[in-house]
Design an enzyme around this catalytic site. Structure first.
Site, mmCIF file in Angstrom:
data_model
loop_
_atom_site.group_PDB
_atom_site.id
_atom_site.type_symbol
_atom_site.label_atom_id
_atom_site.label_comp_id
_atom_site.label_asym_id
_atom_site.label_seq_id
_atom_site.Cartn_x
_atom_site.Cartn_y
_atom_site.Cartn_z
ATOM 1 N N LYS A 171 51.575 59.151 51.981
ATOM 2 C CA LYS A 171 52.741 59.888 51.329
ATOM 3 C C LYS A 171 52.294 60.933 50.467
ATOM 4 C CE LYS A 171 53.827 55.071 49.959
ATOM 5 N NZ LYS A 171 54.060 54.003 49.025
ATOM 6 N N ASP A 223 47.141 66.408 51.249
ATOM 7 C CA ASP A 223 47.076 66.697 50.007
ATOM 8 C C ASP A 223 45.779 66.992 49.619
ATOM 9 O OD1 ASP A 223 46.388 64.082 50.590
ATOM 10 O OD2 ASP A 223 47.692 63.252 48.859
ATOM 11 N N ASP A 240 38.644 64.449 51.151
ATOM 12 C CA ASP A 240 37.626 63.821 50.372
ATOM 13 C C ASP A 240 36.476 63.506 51.352
ATOM 14 O OD1 ASP A 240 36.906 62.439 47.730
ATOM 15 O OD2 ASP A 240 37.394 60.535 48.759
ATOM 16 N N LYS A 256 38.025 68.629 48.249
ATOM 17 C CA LYS A 256 36.832 67.807 47.605
ATOM 18 C C LYS A 256 35.336 68.087 48.331
ATOM 19 C CE LYS A 256 37.875 64.098 45.229
ATOM 20 N NZ LYS A 256 38.477 62.611 44.988
ATOM 21 N N ASP A 280 49.172 60.240 44.085
ATOM 22 C CA ASP A 280 49.068 58.824 43.010
ATOM 23 C C ASP A 280 48.108 58.580 42.971
ATOM 24 O OD1 ASP A 280 48.846 57.737 45.652
ATOM 25 O OD2 ASP A 280 49.182 56.107 44.984
HETATM 26 P P1 5GP Z 1 39.257 60.627 52.933
HETATM 27 O O1 5GP Z 1 39.263 59.742 54.077
HETATM 28 O O2 5GP Z 1 39.151 62.021 53.176
HETATM 29 O O3 5GP Z 1 37.837 60.123 51.960
HETATM 30 O O4 5GP Z 1 40.390 60.127 51.977
HETATM 31 C C1 5GP Z 1 41.253 60.998 51.984
HETATM 32 C C2 5GP Z 1 42.634 60.493 51.199
HETATM 33 O O5 5GP Z 1 42.114 59.778 50.079
HETATM 34 C C3 5GP Z 1 43.581 61.546 50.649
HETATM 35 O O6 5GP Z 1 44.500 61.791 51.384
HETATM 36 C C4 5GP Z 1 43.977 60.720 49.446
HETATM 37 O O7 5GP Z 1 45.177 60.186 49.733
HETATM 38 C C5 5GP Z 1 42.942 59.958 48.921
HETATM 39 N N1 5GP Z 1 42.059 60.582 47.941
HETATM 40 C C6 5GP Z 1 40.730 61.149 47.943
HETATM 41 N N2 5GP Z 1 40.466 61.597 46.936
HETATM 42 C C7 5GP Z 1 41.399 61.537 46.116
HETATM 43 C C8 5GP Z 1 41.806 61.758 44.544
HETATM 44 O O8 5GP Z 1 40.967 62.507 44.044
HETATM 45 N N3 5GP Z 1 43.007 61.305 44.105
HETATM 46 C C9 5GP Z 1 43.753 60.660 44.857
HETATM 47 N N4 5GP Z 1 44.985 60.333 44.287
HETATM 48 N N5 5GP Z 1 43.599 60.227 46.208
HETATM 49 C C10 5GP Z 1 42.634 60.752 46.664
HETATM 50 MG MG MG Z 2 46.558 61.144 51.421
#
Ligand code: 5GP
Ligand code: MG
Length: 175
Positions: A40, A98, A101, A129, A157
């Site tokens: 979302k 958004d 990570d 990030k 969120d």
């Molecule tokens: P990844 O698979 O890249 O580790 O995770 C990505 C997803 O994790 C993003 O789309 C987001 O929904 C969530 N996420 C990663 N870092 C953050 C953060 O700093 N804040 C929030 N609210 N969600 C995050």
């Molecule tokens: Mg996300």
């Protein structure tokens, strides 16, 4: 209890979105890109980006889940809970997310979309990030790069809270 610190103001975000939109418009001249938002978290960004683009675009959404309730770390298991509803073969697909990570979620989405044979596939992320990256991710359009922290607001969120914030804030749990 967490405290929030403003990281990017509403105004800074607005200017950044316009900046990204300019780059995208330049690259997609004469094309009609399909924006694929990842639900979302990306819906506010997607809505603003779409309106800043001033291009004919189509939109789609997919939804994944990888974060458990109340967690700030990915559970590592990614599930697609909403798939595309239209074919994307031959389309110029731009994924709108958004946050990047670890990169696992986006890698998963890109692999899923690639298998459907779009004519091109690019990636636009509002907050990168970089320090958290675990897999290689080609990001074509980046809003903000941050060095640390967990962010909320502007659609993003923490356990379904704080999406309504107009600024992007850092959650600070120390104080
Ligand atoms: P990844 O698979 O890249 O580790 O995770 C990505 C997803 O994790 C993003 O789309 C987001 O929904 C969530 N996420 C990663 N870092 C953050 C953060 O700093 N804040 C929030 N609210 N969600 C995050
Ligand atoms: Mg996300």
């Amino acid at each position: 209890m967490e405290q929030l610190k403003v990281l990017f103001t509403e105004d800074e975000i607005r200017r950044k979105v316009v900046e990204i939109a300019h780059e995208i418009r330049r690259d997609y001249q004469g094309k009609r890109p399909l924006l694929v938002g990842i639900l979302k978290g990306s819906f506010v960004f997607m809505a603003d980006l779409m309106r800043a683009l001033r291009l004919h675009v189509e939109i789609e959404f997919v939804q994944l889940s990888s974060y458990g309730r109340g967690r700030k770390e990915s559970t590592g298991k990614i599930r697609m809970v909403r798939r595309l509803t239209t074919p994307i073969r031959g389309k110029d697909v731009l994924v709108v997310e958004d946050i990047a990570d670890s990169g696992h979620t986006l890698k998963f989405v890109l692999d899923y979309l690639e298998r459907k044979k779009p004519s091109s596939l690019k990636l636009c992320v509002l907050v990168d990030k970089v320090f958290r990256r675990e897999v290689d991710l080609p990001i074509d359009y980046v809003g903000f790069r941050i060095e640390k922290g967990f962010v909320v607001g502007y659609g993003i969120d923490y356990d379904e809270r704080f999406r309504y914030l107009k600024d992007i804030c850092i959650v600070d749990e120390e104080s």
